[in-house]
Scaffold this motif. Structure first.
Motif, PDB file in Angstrom:
ATOM      1  N   GLU A 275      25.194 -19.949  34.214  1.00 48.53           N
ATOM      2  CA  GLU A 275      26.075 -18.890  34.692  1.00 48.53           C
ATOM      3  C   GLU A 275      25.483 -17.518  34.417  1.00 48.53           C
ATOM      4  OE1 GLU A 275      29.726 -19.708  32.732  1.00 48.53           O
ATOM      5  OE2 GLU A 275      30.193 -21.495  33.944  1.00 48.53           O
ATOM      6  N   GLN A 276      24.843 -17.366  33.246  1.00 45.74           N
ATOM      7  CA  GLN A 276      24.183 -16.098  32.937  1.00 45.74           C
ATOM      8  C   GLN A 276      23.028 -15.838  33.902  1.00 45.74           C
ATOM      9  OE1 GLN A 276      23.069 -16.269  28.808  1.00 45.74           O
ATOM     10  NE2 GLN A 276      25.175 -16.253  28.076  1.00 45.74           N
ATOM     11  N   PHE A 277      22.249 -16.905  34.193  1.00 45.66           N
ATOM     12  CA  PHE A 277      21.140 -16.767  35.142  1.00 45.66           C
ATOM     13  C   PHE A 277      21.664 -16.393  36.524  1.00 45.66           C
ATOM     14  CE2 PHE A 277      18.670 -19.988  32.412  1.00 45.66           C
ATOM     15  CZ  PHE A 277      18.161 -18.960  31.638  1.00 45.66           C
ATOM     16  N   ASN A 278      22.775 -17.021  36.913  1.00 43.11           N
ATOM     17  CA  ASN A 278      23.368 -16.698  38.219  1.00 43.11           C
ATOM     18  C   ASN A 278      23.796 -15.237  38.275  1.00 43.11           C
ATOM     19  OD1 ASN A 278      23.308 -18.874  40.038  1.00 43.11           O
ATOM     20  ND2 ASN A 278      24.878 -19.963  38.895  1.00 43.11           N
ATOM     21  N   ASP A 279      24.442 -14.778  37.204  1.00 49.62           N
ATOM     22  CA  ASP A 279      24.859 -13.378  37.153  1.00 49.62           C
ATOM     23  C   ASP A 279      23.646 -12.449  37.198  1.00 49.62           C
ATOM     24  OD1 ASP A 279      27.464 -14.234  36.985  1.00 49.62           O
ATOM     25  OD2 ASP A 279      27.590 -14.035  34.798  1.00 49.62           O
ATOM     26  N   ALA A 280      22.607 -12.812  36.422  1.00 50.67           N
ATOM     27  CA  ALA A 280      21.404 -11.975  36.403  1.00 50.67           C
ATOM     28  C   ALA A 280      20.733 -11.955  37.768  1.00 50.67           C
ATOM     29  CB  ALA A 280      20.431 -12.485  35.337  1.00 50.67           C
ATOM     30  N   ALA A 281      20.678 -13.131  38.438  1.00 48.81           N
ATOM     31  CA  ALA A 281      20.079 -13.186  39.776  1.00 48.81           C
ATOM     32  C   ALA A 281      20.881 -12.342  40.753  1.00 48.81           C
ATOM     33  CB  ALA A 281      19.993 -14.633  40.252  1.00 48.81           C
ATOM     34  N   SER A 282      22.210 -12.421  40.655  1.00 47.83           N
ATOM     35  CA  SER A 282      23.064 -11.621  41.538  1.00 47.83           C
ATOM     36  C   SER A 282      22.860 -10.129  41.274  1.00 47.83           C
ATOM     37  CB  SER A 282      24.529 -12.003  41.325  1.00 47.83           C
ATOM     38  OG  SER A 282      25.369 -11.195  42.125  1.00 47.83           O
ATOM     39  N   ASN A 283      22.784  -9.756  39.989  1.00 46.64           N
ATOM     40  CA  ASN A 283      22.554  -8.344  39.653  1.00 46.64           C
ATOM     41  C   ASN A 283      21.196  -7.872  40.155  1.00 46.64           C
ATOM     42  OD1 ASN A 283      25.022  -8.238  38.354  1.00 46.64           O
ATOM     43  ND2 ASN A 283      24.170  -8.703  36.340  1.00 46.64           N
ATOM     44  N   ALA A 284      20.177  -8.744  40.004  1.00 49.97           N
ATOM     45  CA  ALA A 284      18.837  -8.378  40.473  1.00 49.97           C
ATOM     46  C   ALA A 284      18.829  -8.219  41.989  1.00 49.97           C
ATOM     47  CB  ALA A 284      17.818  -9.435  40.034  1.00 49.97           C
ATOM     48  N   ALA A 285      19.534  -9.117  42.693  1.00 46.07           N
ATOM     49  CA  ALA A 285      19.604  -9.006  44.155  1.00 46.07           C
ATOM     50  C   ALA A 285      20.306  -7.714  44.568  1.00 46.07           C
ATOM     51  CB  ALA A 285      20.346 -10.224  44.722  1.00 46.07           C
ATOM     52  N   GLN A 286      21.388  -7.391  43.884  1.00 46.33           N
ATOM     53  CA  GLN A 286      22.094  -6.142  44.195  1.00 46.33           C
ATOM     54  C   GLN A 286      21.223  -4.926  43.901  1.00 46.33           C
ATOM     55  OE1 GLN A 286      25.763  -6.254  42.005  1.00 46.33           O
ATOM     56  NE2 GLN A 286      26.631  -7.929  43.216  1.00 46.33           N
ATOM     57  N   ALA A 287      20.494  -4.993  42.767  1.00 45.19           N
ATOM     58  CA  ALA A 287      19.609  -3.879  42.431  1.00 45.19           C
ATOM     59  C   ALA A 287      18.496  -3.741  43.465  1.00 45.19           C
ATOM     60  CB  ALA A 287      19.021  -4.094  41.035  1.00 45.19           C
TER      61      ALA A 287
END
Length: 462
Positions: A275-287
Motif C-alpha cells: 500500500e505504501q508502494f502504491n501511494d508512492a507510485a501514485s505520488n510519483a505519477a502525479q509529480a
C-alpha cells in the motif's frame, strides 16, 4: 574537441565536450537569429535616439534572461519528470514483487493450515489409540494379576498334590516291602487278599494321575506367566511408541501454528508495504504529470518571449543591412590559424573513458591559450555571453540569414573585447582562445549558420 548543440538563445547553445546525440538542431539557430535581430534593434535605438538606450537594453536583457531562465527551468523540470517516472516504475516493480510475495505467503499459509488440520486429525487418532492401548494394558495387567492369583492357587494345589503323592509313595513303599506270600498269609481270607491287591492298584493309578496333574499344572502356570509377561511388554512398547508419535505430532502442530502466525504477520507487513508502494507510485505519477504540465507552461512562456523578441527585432532589422539575404561567396579569412582536430558532421570519440557519438555542428581548430580570435568577415556582433554548459561565445551576424559563431573563448585573463551591437571588420580581434565550457583542450569551435541551420564551415573559408 567540441560538439554541436541547439541553435537559438546562446544560453541554450551546447558547445564543447561530448554531450548526448540529438541536442543540436534548428531551435538554437532560430534563437540565435532572434537574438541577433534584438541586438540590432538595440543598436538602432541607440544610434537613432528613438528611445533611451539604457531602458531598451534593460527591457531586452530582462526578456533575454527570462528566456535563459525558462530554458534552464524546462531542462530541470524534464529531468525531474524523468526522475519521478523512474521512481514510479521502481515503485510499480516493488508493488508487483509485493503482490507475488503476498500470493506466495497466502499459499504457504493455506498449506500450513491444511497440514495443521491433518496433524490435528492424526493427533486425535493417536489419542484414541493411546486410550485403547491404555485399556489393553489395564486388561493385560488385570490378566497378569489374575494369572498370578491362579498360579498361587495352582501352586497351593500342586503342594497338596505333591503331599498326597508323597503319602502314596510312602504307602506303596511299605506295601512293596511285603511279599505277595506274606500278604496272602497275613490276609484273613482270600477276599481280604484280593481287596488289598486291588487297593494297591488303585493307589498306583492315582499316583500316576497325580504325577501327570502336577506336571500339567507346572507347565500351564509357566506358559500363562510367559504369555502374560509378553503381552504386558508388547502393550507397554506400543504405548511408548504411541506416546512418542503423539509428542512428535504435537510438536509439529505447534510448529505449524507458529508458521501460520508468522506467515500471516509477514503477509500483513507485505500488504502494508504494498500500500505504501502504491501511494508512492501514485505520488510519483502525479509529480511527473505536474512537472510535464510545468514543462508545457514554461515552453508556452518561452514561445511568447521569443515572439516578443521577433517583434522587436523586426522593427529594426533593416537598419544595419541585415535584412539582406546571403548572396553567396566566401568569408574573408580564417578566425584562427591551427590544426583542425574535429570536422563537421557525424563523429564518435572517447571522453572521460566513455564512448560518445553525435553530430558536430562546426569544426574544431586547435590553438594555444590566449591566441587571438578574429572576425572571419565584417558584420555586427549579435551576442557575447555564455551558453548553457558554460562556454563563452561570440555570435556575429553578416546577413539576415548568415552568422558565424565562436565558442570556448577565454573569460578570465582575456575575455572578449567586443560587445553586442558593435560593428566589426574582417580580421578584427574579437576574443582569445580559452577552455570554457565542456572541452578537452584549448581550441576554437567555429560555426557557420545559414538559414538557421549549421553548415560545414570549410566551403565558406578561403
Amino acid at each position: 574537441m567540441t560538439a554541436g548543440g541547439r541553435l537559438g538563445d546562446p544560453s541554450g547553445v551546447v558547445q564543447g565536450a561530448p554531450r548526448p546525440v540529438g541536442r543540436g538542431g534548428g531551435d538554437r539557430l532560430r534563437k540565435v537569429a532572434i537574438l541577433g535581430l534584438i541586438v540590432v534593434f538595440l543598436c538602432a535605438m541607440f544610434s537613432a535616439g528613438l528611445a533611451s538606450p539604457a531602458r531598451a537594453d534593460d527591457d531586452v536583457s530582462t526578456v533575454l534572461k527570462k528566456i535563459s531562465d525558462l530554458e534552464r527551468a524546462i531542462q530541470v523540470s524534464r529531468q525531474n519528470a524523468a526522475r519521478y517516472q523512474q521512481a514510479q516504475s521502481q515503485y510499480q516493480r516493488a508493488v508487483a514483487a509485493a503482490n507475488a510475495r503476498i500470493a506466495a505467503l497466502s499459499n504457504q499459509q493455506l498449506n500450513a493450515q491444511s497440514q495443521a488440520e491433518d496433524v490435528a486429525d492424526d493427533i486425535a487418532i493417536a489419542e484414541e489409540q493411546m486410550s485403547l492401548l491404555t485399556l489393553q494394558l489395564n486388561d493385560t495387567v488385570a490378566y497378569v494379576e489374575s494369572l498370578d492369583a491362579a498360579i498361587d492357587e495352582g501352586t497351593k494345589m500342586l503342594a497338596q498334590r505333591e503331599a498326597i503323592y508323597g503319602d502314596h509313595l510312602r504307602l506303596v513303599y511299605r506295601q512293596y516291602r511285603v511279599t505277595p506270600l506274606e500278604m496272602l498269609l497275613s490276609s484273613a481270607n482270600l477276599a481280604d487278599f484280593a481287596q488289598r491287591v486291588q487297593l494297591l492298584m488303585v493307589v498306583a493309578r492315582q499316583d500316576q494321575q497325580l504325577a501327570t496333574d502336577i506336571k500339567r499344572l507346572k507347565t500351564d502356570n509357566e506358559d500363562k506367566r510367559a504369555t502374560a509377561q509378553l503381552k504386558q511388554a508388547e502393550v507397554e512398547g506400543l504405548k511408548v511408541a504411541m506416546t512418542q508419535q503423539r509428542d512428535a505430532l504435537t510438536a509439529k502442530r505447534a510448529y505449524l501454528d507458529q508458521l501460520i502466525v508468522d506467515t500471516s504477520a509477514a503477509r500483513d507487513a507485505t500488504q502494508s508495504a504494498k500500500e505504501q508502494f502504491n501511494d508512492a507510485a501514485s505520488n510519483a505519477a502525479q509529480a511527473a504529470q505536474s512537472e510535464q504540465a510545468r514543462v508545457a507552461e514554461l515552453q508556452r512562456q518561452r514561445a511568447a518571449a521569443e515572439q516578443l523578441y521577433a517583434q522587436l527585432a523586426a522593427q529594426v532589422a533593416g537598419r544595419f543591412g541585415l535584412n539582406k539575404a546571403y548572396p553567396g561567396g566566401k568569408l574573408v579569412q580564417w578566425p584562427v590559424s591551427g590544426t583542425i582536430t574535429s570536422y563537421f558532421g557525424n563523429r564518435c570519440f572517447i571522453y572521460l573513458r566513455r564512448n560518445y557519438c553525435d553530430f558536430h555542428t562546426g569544426i574544431d581548430i586547435a590553438a594555444p591559450m590566449y591566441t587571438p580570435v578574429r572576425a572571419a568577415a565584417p558584420g555586427v556582433v549579435q551576442y557575447v555571453g555564455y551558453e548553457a554548459y558554460g562556454a563563452m561565445i561570440v555570435i556575429i551576424g553578416h546577413y539576415s540569414n548568415f552568422q558565424t559563431e565562436y565558442v570556448h573563448l577565454d573569460n578570465r585573463a582575456r575575455p572578449p573585447i567586443v560587445q553586442a551591437g558593435q560593428t566589426v571588420a574582417a580580421g578584427q580581434v574579437i576574443a582569445y582562445i580559452g577552455m570554457t565550457g565542456l572541452t578537452t583542450g584549448p581550441h576554437l569551435h567555429f560555426m557557420t549558420i545559414l538559414n538557421k541551420t549549421p553548415v560545414n564551415p570549410l566551403p565558406y573559408l578561403p
